[in-house]
Enzyme design. Structure first.
Site, short mmCIF file in Angstrom:
data_model
loop_
_atom_site.label_atom_id
_atom_site.label_comp_id
_atom_site.label_asym_id
_atom_site.label_seq_id
_atom_site.Cartn_x
_atom_site.Cartn_y
_atom_site.Cartn_z
N ARG A 294 0.81 -1.22 0.00
CA ARG A 294 0.00 0.00 0.00
C ARG A 294 0.85 1.28 0.00
O ARG A 294 0.56 2.21 -0.75
CB ARG A 294 -0.86 -0.01 1.26
CG ARG A 294 -1.90 1.07 1.37
CD ARG A 294 -2.52 1.05 2.77
NE ARG A 294 -2.84 -0.29 3.22
CZ ARG A 294 -4.01 -0.89 2.99
NH1 ARG A 294 -4.98 -0.25 2.39
NH2 ARG A 294 -4.21 -2.13 3.40
N CYS A 362 -25.59 -2.92 -8.86
CA CYS A 362 -26.91 -3.15 -8.26
C CYS A 362 -26.77 -3.70 -6.85
O CYS A 362 -27.04 -4.86 -6.57
CB CYS A 362 -27.70 -4.10 -9.13
SG CYS A 362 -27.94 -3.42 -10.76
C1 LIG Z 1 -0.65 -7.68 2.49
C2 LIG Z 1 0.68 -8.02 2.98
C3 LIG Z 1 1.73 -7.10 2.87
C4 LIG Z 1 1.52 -5.71 2.34
O1 LIG Z 1 0.68 -4.96 3.16
P1 LIG Z 1 0.46 -3.42 2.82
O2 LIG Z 1 -0.54 -2.96 3.80
O3 LIG Z 1 -0.04 -3.34 1.43
O4 LIG Z 1 1.78 -2.76 2.98
C5 LIG Z 1 2.97 -7.52 3.26
N1 LIG Z 1 3.20 -8.75 3.74
C6 LIG Z 1 2.21 -9.66 3.87
C7 LIG Z 1 2.51 -11.00 4.39
C8 LIG Z 1 0.92 -9.32 3.49
O5 LIG Z 1 -0.05 -10.21 3.64
#
Ligand SMILES: *Cc1c(COP(=O)(O)O)cnc(C)c1O
Length: 437
Positions: A294, A362
């Protein structure tokens, strides 16, 4: 103060600028709905994480968690920026292969990797598996033996600590489907078992507390908790971690209420804590890995929609509908995620009314934003929703047989289509007609 939300550039026509490109022009060329990514923003985030590690003076890997947004161009961009890559499925691995990403820099996460996915990843020669459970450890051992190969692993540990975030995106607590539990002895058993399998090299440990973290204390607490056990495992099993992977989850700004920390603050706290804890245990300083998703792509993405119908319910709500919704951004419907938006064709005009932004699917729950102050809205206005770069396109779906939007990369004066809009033909491509009698 939030970054992408507050620092929107506009040109002299009052149009939103993404990179140096007028968003109205983008929408004319690519049509709406569409995702627009500011590539410089992605590069800057990747560089901020890396330079924080350089400053901290530790061996490191920053693996982009591609589940946040995966397509060939994005994986190539991650490679250009010197990132490693976290994949969680055969499909993400395939995307990485198609992108020409170096396989030794790929890490495979996930709580239910199939035998086929494990085999594909071994054949591709990925860097390591982040093993989540005993079933996976068995599959991995069997497939290594079948292919007469070896592999590196980290063990995913559940440290029993939760980030203060939504329970659907929190993963580090005891009641989680992910990882080996620290407190009931599973983790220790996994360490001992991994050390006994000749085809498997246990490189280190992994944890991922959850997403949208706005503080470092949960991470440092997890590290301290983990090391109390590592110390023990070192004595009992001779285990010395060469890698500690602190996962991802670094918070970003969706609205002006979010006040995220800089990448540097997270990296500094993680490295400091690992340095201190490993020193305390007289263990060597391991490599420090992280997996941001993210925070690399979230704020860099903007979704452009065209406003269509309106429905005003006096003293209740004024709905305006856009040409996308939960099909391109399911997060508001899925866990009440909040966003901010502006009219891209009239940025920073005086707000006159509060609107509710509805999607076109919907479902009554197909809402993007419940309370959005805007100038008086007309059909045909262009709505820009900010910080949609993570888990937007990645979670897009074809509900109502809506084609998924295109993705455009913008860097300075250049823009480039990196994912085409789906066509109606794409929607029926896997359909097979009823067989005739
Ligand atoms: C989803 C996830 C991330 C990334 O998380 P972000 O919130 O997108 O930074 C990293 N490591 C694992 C194991 C994840 O499941």
């Amino acid at each position: 103060m939030s970054m992408s939300v507050m620092t929107n550039k506009r040109n002299e026509q009052g149009h939103l600028m993404i990179g140096n490109i007028d968003a109205v022009r983008l929408a004319e060329q690519y049509q709406t709905p569409m995702f627009a990514y500011d590539v410089s923003a992605i590069r800057n985030k990747a560089r901020a994480f890396k330079s924080a590690f350089e400053q901290a003076g530790v061996n490191y890997e920053v693996a982009y968690a591609s589940k946040a947004f995966s397509c060939i161009a994005m994986v190539q961009l991650a490679h250009e920026e010197g990132l490693s890559l976290d994949v969680v499925s055969g499909g993400e691995l395939y995307t990485a292969i198609q992108a020409g990403f170096p396989m030794e820099k790929v890490h495979f996460n996930g709580n239910n990797k199939s035998r086929r996915e494990i085999k594909e990843a071994l054949q591709a020669g990925i860097g390591c598996f982040v093993v989540d459970n005993f079933h996976e450890l068995e599959l991995l051992e069997e497939e290594c033996n079948n292919l007469q190969t070896q592999t590196n692993i980290l063990l995913r540990i559940t440290p029993g600590i939760e980030g203060t975030t939504h329970s659907y995106i929190s993963t580090g607590g005891e009641d989680s489907k992910f990882g080996f539990d620290l407190f009931n002895g599973q983790a220790e058993e996994a360490v001992a078992k991994s050390l006994s399998i000749p085809a498997i090299q246990l490189q280190g440990l992994h944890f991922h507390i959850g997403s949208q973290l706005f503080e470092t204390s949960v991470l440092t607490e997890a590290i301290a908790t983990l090391y109390r056990h590592i110390e023990h495992w070192h004595t009992l099993h001779g285990f010395t971690p060469e890698v500690i992977n602190a996962g991802g989850g670094f918070g970003i700004s969706y609205t002006r209420c979010d006040e995220p920390l800089e990448p540097q603050a997270f990296v500094k706290a993680i490295v400091h804590s690992i340095r201190e804890e490993s020193g305390r245990c007289y263990l060597p300083l391991p490599e420090v890995w992280i997996e941001p998703g993210r925070s690399i792509v979230g704020e860099a993405g903007t979704t452009l929609y065209t406003i269509g119908s309106q429905k005003e319910i006096e003293d209740v709500r004024h709905y305006v509908s856009v040409d996308g919704g939960m099909t391109d951004n399911i997060r508001p419907a899925l866990y009440g995620a909040r966003y901010e938006a502006e009219l891209a064709n009239r940025v920073k005009q005086q707000d006159e009314k509060t609107y509710a932004i509805a999607g076109k699917a919907c479902e009554s729950g197909d809402m993007l934003i419940y309370n959005l102050p805007l100038p008086t809205v007309n059909s045909g206005d262009l709505l820009a929703v900010f910080s949609t770069g993570a888990y937007g396109y990645a979670m897009a779906n074809n509900y109502n047989r809506l084609p998924r939007p295109p993705v455009v990369f913008i860097e300075n004066d250049k823009h480039q289509l990196v994912v085409e809009r789906e066509s109606y033909a794409d929607l029926v491509r896997n359909d097979r007609p009823l067989e005739k009698e």
